[in-house]
Design a protein around this motif. Structure first.
Motif, mmCIF file in Angstrom:
data_model
loop_
_atom_site.group_PDB
_atom_site.id
_atom_site.type_symbol
_atom_site.label_atom_id
_atom_site.label_comp_id
_atom_site.label_asym_id
_atom_site.label_seq_id
_atom_site.Cartn_x
_atom_site.Cartn_y
_atom_site.Cartn_z
ATOM 1 N N LEU A 74 0.789 -1.143 -0.097
ATOM 2 C CA LEU A 74 0.006 0.058 -0.077
ATOM 3 C C LEU A 74 0.860 1.253 -0.151
ATOM 4 O O LEU A 74 0.550 2.055 -0.651
ATOM 5 C CB LEU A 74 -0.949 0.067 1.250
ATOM 6 C CG LEU A 74 -2.076 -1.066 1.330
ATOM 7 C CD1 LEU A 74 -2.751 -1.052 2.501
ATOM 8 C CD2 LEU A 74 -3.088 -0.756 0.009
ATOM 9 N N VAL A 79 -0.909 4.542 -1.169
ATOM 10 C CA VAL A 79 -2.107 4.396 -0.424
ATOM 11 C C VAL A 79 -1.844 4.403 0.927
ATOM 12 O O VAL A 79 -0.689 3.652 1.401
ATOM 13 C CB VAL A 79 -2.871 2.979 -0.666
ATOM 14 C CG1 VAL A 79 -4.002 2.908 -0.093
ATOM 15 C CG2 VAL A 79 -3.076 2.883 -2.289
ATOM 16 N N ASP A 81 -1.572 3.074 4.793
ATOM 17 C CA ASP A 81 -1.509 2.154 5.349
ATOM 18 C C ASP A 81 -1.915 2.135 6.710
ATOM 19 O O ASP A 81 -2.468 3.246 7.189
ATOM 20 C CB ASP A 81 0.097 1.561 5.549
ATOM 21 C CG ASP A 81 1.061 2.442 6.249
ATOM 22 O OD1 ASP A 81 0.412 3.339 7.101
ATOM 23 O OD2 ASP A 81 2.160 2.352 6.418
#
Length: 139
Positions: A74, A79, A81
């Motif tokens: 991620l 993205v 985490d």
């Protein structure tokens, strides 16, 4: 100027211990809270293990990938985490509740529960009462 009606509460019931489902619940809560919606988590069943000090490290995704490996992927993809989401949720004052029955069911001692964000120990009656009239999601 007219006073704006209060936002409906959002309650996220997390019962799955799968890391990808928990991650999606964290993302959903962070988004709702950032948009001003009062947000509460209710962790029950095997998902209660997530709220223990080393709980995340012991979880896997629905496809059998370790949660820590998922976090690395991620982060590489840009993205948020688990760690970033939990810090954000604490800053947004999202309410975290763990089910008292789940603690007994999975033999989890209250001293094993994380302290940031703060986690309350309560039950379904509390969650149902405070979530009345709001949105409910189950993960």
């Amino acid at each position: 100027m007219a006073k704006q009606a209060p936002r409906r509460p959002m309650t996220l019931m997390v019962i799955s211990p799968e890391a990808d489902r928990i991650h999606m619940a964290l993302m959903t809560a962070a988004t709702a809270a950032a948009m001003g919606q009062p947000t509460t988590f209710f962790f029950s069943k095997a998902a209660a293990k997530f709220l223990t000090n080393e709980g995340w490290e012991k979880l896997q995704t629905s496809e059998g990938v370790a949660s820590t490996e998922m976090d690395i992927a991620l982060d590489a993809a840009g993205v948020a985490d688990k760690a970033l989401l939990m810090d954000g949720l604490a800053a947004l004052n999202v309410r975290f509740v763990v089910c008292e029955s789940a603690l007994r069911e999975h033999n989890i001692d209250a001293t094993e529960i994380i302290t940031r964000p703060a986690v309350e120990i309560s039950g379904l009656a509390d969650i149902i009462e405070k979530g009345t009239g709001g949105d409910w999601l189950t993960f």
